[in-house]
Structure formats: C-alpha cells, structure tokens
Design an enzyme around this catalytic site. Structure first.
Site, PDB file in Angstrom:
ATOM      1  N   GLY A 148       7.457  -8.650  12.736  1.00  0.00           N
ATOM      2  CA  GLY A 148       7.550  -8.508  14.199  1.00  0.00           C
ATOM      3  C   GLY A 148       7.265  -9.826  14.899  1.00  0.00           C
ATOM      4  O   GLY A 148       7.976 -10.230  15.829  1.00  0.00           O
TER       5      GLY A 148
ATOM      6  N   THR B  30       1.286 -10.922   5.883  1.00  0.00           N
ATOM      7  CA  THR B  30       1.207  -9.469   5.826  1.00  0.00           C
ATOM      8  C   THR B  30       0.671  -9.041   4.471  1.00  0.00           C
ATOM      9  O   THR B  30       1.071  -9.590   3.436  1.00  0.00           O
ATOM     10  CB  THR B  30       2.560  -8.753   6.050  1.00  0.00           C
ATOM     11  OG1 THR B  30       2.506  -7.452   5.458  1.00  0.00           O
ATOM     12  CG2 THR B  30       3.737  -9.464   5.442  1.00  0.00           C
TER      13      THR B  30
ATOM     14  N   ASP C  27       1.359  -6.289   3.297  1.00  0.00           N
ATOM     15  CA  ASP C  27       2.411  -5.429   2.721  1.00  0.00           C
ATOM     16  C   ASP C  27       3.420  -6.208   1.875  1.00  0.00           C
ATOM     17  O   ASP C  27       4.193  -5.614   1.137  1.00  0.00           O
ATOM     18  CB  ASP C  27       3.165  -4.707   3.840  1.00  0.00           C
ATOM     19  CG  ASP C  27       2.315  -3.653   4.536  1.00  0.00           C
ATOM     20  OD1 ASP C  27       1.156  -3.474   4.113  1.00  0.00           O
ATOM     21  OD2 ASP C  27       2.804  -3.015   5.482  1.00  0.00           O
TER      22      ASP C  27
ATOM     23  N   GLY D 200       1.098   0.267   3.113  1.00  0.00           N
ATOM     24  CA  GLY D 200       2.492   0.024   2.736  1.00  0.00           C
ATOM     25  C   GLY D 200       3.344   0.964   3.551  1.00  0.00           C
ATOM     26  O   GLY D 200       3.656   2.071   3.137  1.00  0.00           O
ATOM     27  N   ARG D 201       3.616   0.507   4.758  1.00  0.00           N
ATOM     28  CA  ARG D 201       4.347   1.329   5.730  1.00  0.00           C
ATOM     29  C   ARG D 201       5.769   1.618   5.254  1.00  0.00           C
ATOM     30  O   ARG D 201       6.180   2.772   5.165  1.00  0.00           O
ATOM     31  CB  ARG D 201       4.338   0.543   7.045  1.00  0.00           C
ATOM     32  CG  ARG D 201       5.123   1.056   8.169  1.00  0.00           C
ATOM     33  CD  ARG D 201       4.800   0.262   9.410  1.00  0.00           C
ATOM     34  NE  ARG D 201       3.530   0.702   9.953  1.00  0.00           N
ATOM     35  CZ  ARG D 201       3.383   1.751  10.758  1.00  0.00           C
ATOM     36  NH1 ARG D 201       4.416   2.450  11.125  1.00  0.00           N
ATOM     37  NH2 ARG D 201       2.203   2.088  11.200  1.00  0.00           N
TER      38      ARG D 201
END
Ligand code: F6P
Length: 364
Positions: free
Chosen positions: A119, A140, A142, A185-186
C-alpha cells in the site's frame, strides 16, 4: 545542506529502525546531508501543526536492535484514501494527495524515503508521478511483495511463530490433542508455510490453497489410528475452506482493511462438525509476530536497505524501490514494485513441493 524526509507507513515490522539508522548513518558520512522524520507516516506532513523531527545521531544511535518504529506508523493515513469522520460517526475516504504534494514541495526536501509495504509503495508511485523525488523501501512480515526476494521482518516473524509452534508440539503430544496455531498472512501464506516446515507440522493451511475439511479429518484420523496421536496445524489468518469465507471482523474505524483473525476457531468448529473426535485447542498468535527485536538476518537486510536507499537518493535515481534480488541489494522501478503481489504458487513455489515431500497436508 541537502535534506531527506523519512517515514514509516502501514503495520509495524521488526527492522524498521535498522533501515532508519542505515539511512542516517550513510547520509551523515556525506557532510552535506541531514535526515528528518515525519511522524506517523505522511500524517506528520499533513497534520497542522506538522510533526517532523530531525534524526540526529542521538535519536538514531543503537536503534537497529529495537522493534517497532521510532517514527510511529499508521494504517489510517493513506493520503489517496484518507479517512475523514462524518457527523454520523462513519468514515468517508478522500484524496489528499494534491494537498500532500503541495505541502511536501513547500517543505523543499531534496528526497523522500517511504518505508512501507504494498500500500505504501502504491502511494510512493502516485507521489513520484506528481513530481516528488521519492524512494521506496519494502517492509512487511507477510513477505508478499514480488519485486524483492524477501522483506525484512519476515524472518523474525517466522522465528517467533516457529518458537511458539515448538511449544505447542510438546503439549499436543502429552495430551494427544490437535493443536491449531493461527499466524498472520492476510493474502499470502509465507509465514505459515515456513513455520510448518521449520516446526514439522502435519497440516498447513494458507490463503492460496482452499482446504477440504473432510480431507483434513481423514489426515487427522490417520494419526490417531492406534488410539493415541497428536496433530499440529498451522493456519494463516486468511486461509479459507473450499466452501466458505475467511473469518473477518468488521473494518476497524477509519481503516481501509477488514480485520482478520479467528480462523483457528472457525477451523476447530469445522473439524468437529465434520466428525473429528480428537480434542482440539486453538492458539491465535497475533501481533507478537510483529513485535520485539529483529533477528540478526533482518537487522542485516534492513540496514543494507537503508544504505541502498541513501545511495539512490545521492544518485538522484528516484521513483525506485530498494530490493533484494539474487542475493544482492538492488532496486526496481515503483511501477515494477507494485505490479503484482508475491503469493505462494502451486506451480513455481519450490517450498510447497518441499512441504508436500515432507508429508505436510494442505487439505487440497
Ligand atoms: O500486513 C501485515 C499484517 O501483519 C497482516 O498479516 C495482518 O492482517 C495485518 O498486518 C494486521 O494489522 P493490524 O492489526 O495492525 O491492523
């Protein structure tokens, strides 16, 4: 004096301070540079009064071993979709990018370094297109940015998750239980995949591979064939059953994202409903994965990213994001940096093959 503005955006991540220190240390070696920090991402520039601090050596000495970010951060400060509270309490998202550009130009920094995830780098790209001399640094836990082989913070998160997983294995074994551990971990299952291999999980569930609950019950039953057994499962917060949705609470007020969390409980219920007889316990690891001191690997990667970011600034090579590629620190255009996310891919992710080779089930 030439001046750089540094900021950290999105969720925090171990290693942010090491990047800040890396930038400051290499800038200080050149006598004509000064580094400043915007507090809470771009809010430090947008807010009146502005919150911009001088990053002198007193402020940055030794910070590479500290978790979090000395510049603070927010996931409610996207200048392109800025949350504004309405009289009825709801939030409307407005574009404040032009206002930000005007303010940045007035501040007259020679460069901006934006340390953040997907983002944040999309914001960097928009600002660059609007004339801001900007450099991105990827962060991140992630690890879901495809332009860099790895992001700092990821290794630390995997280590924290693995340490927790190891602790759950011994109690699972003692009680003959099924232990479900939920990790972050979206959209990408990297933390779960690495933890499952490192910890020796029987089952690993990730967002990229929807799972079949009945197959999981069969796998669990196999482990209980002689009456007693135990099973350790690691599941990403964004994992979902073939028939089903991800457990998500409503979006936090003013945040663009819905909050995930709780799939461990959802899976527990699904297993029981599908006939799993074993006792099940759930652990949701949550934000401990993002906290505390960065691992040595992440300190090294983050420090090198910081030095590279300053190098790009000194060379006036703007509109780029620092990256780790083929074991070297390099850079890519912001265009390339934001093109596609880094998902676990059935066809090309070797670690997936490795996990399957180790007998780990993905419920597919
Ligand atoms: O993007 C990193 C991440 O850790 C995601 O895995 C998770 O969904 C999200 O941040 C949670 O962020 P927060 O609760 O801080 O808004």
């Amino acid at each position: 004096m030439k001046r750089i503005l540094v900021l950290t955006g999105g969720g925090d991540c171990p290693g942010l301070n090491a990047v800040i220190r890396g930038i400051c240390k290499s800038a200080r070696r050149e006598k004509d540079w000064e580094v400043y920090g915007s507090i809470e991402a771009f809010n430090g520039v947008l807010n009146e009064p502005q919150e911009i601090i001088h990053l002198n050596s007193k402020r940055t000495a030794g910070i590479h071993i500290k978790g979090g970010t000395i510049l603070k951060t927010t996931n409610k400060g996207n200048p392109i979709k800025f949350p504004v509270q309405q009289p009825d309490g709801s939030f409307k998202f407005i574009d404040r990018s032009d206002e930000l550009v005007t303010k940045l130009k007035k501040l007259n920094f020679d460069a901006v370094i934006n340390i953040g995830g997907d983002g944040s780098q999309k914001i960097s790209k928009v600002l660059f297109e609007k004339g801001i001399p900007i450099i991105g640094v990827p962060k991140t836990i992630d690890n879901d940015l495809s332009a860099t082989d790895m992001t700092f913070g990821f290794q630390t998160a995997v280590q924290i998750a693995t340490d927790s997983f190891d602790k759950l294995v011994t109690t699972a074994e003692s009680h003959h239980r099924v232990m479900i551990m939920e990790v972050m971990g979206r959209d990408a299952g990297w933390i779960a995949l690495h933890t499952a291999i490192a910890g020796g999980a029987e089952i690993c569930l990730i967002p990229e591979i929807p799972y079949d609950v009945n197959k999981l019950v069969k796998r669990i039953d196999l482990r209980y064939k002689k009456g007693r057994g135990f099973v350790n499962i690691v599941i990403s917060e964004g994992a979902k059953a073939k028939e089903g949705t991800v457990t998500a609470s409503a979006g936090e007020r003013g945040s663009e994202h819905v909050r995930l969390g709780g799939v461990a409980y959802q899976l527990s219920k699904q297993l029981k409903d599908a006939g799993c007889k074993a006792e099940i316990r759930e652990t949701v690891l949550g934000h401990v994965q993002r906290g505390g001191t960065p691992s040595a690997f992440d300190r090294v990667l983050a420090s090198a990213f910081g030095v590279k970011a300053f190098e790009l600034v000194a060379e006036k090579d703007f509109g780029r994001m620092v990256a780790l590629r083929n074991n070297t620190i390099t850079s890519v255009t912001l265009e390339e940096a934001t093109k596609e996310p880094n998902f676990v891919k059935s066809e090309t992710t070797y670690l997936l093959k490795a996990a399957k080779g180790l007998g780990i089930s993905f419920g597919d």
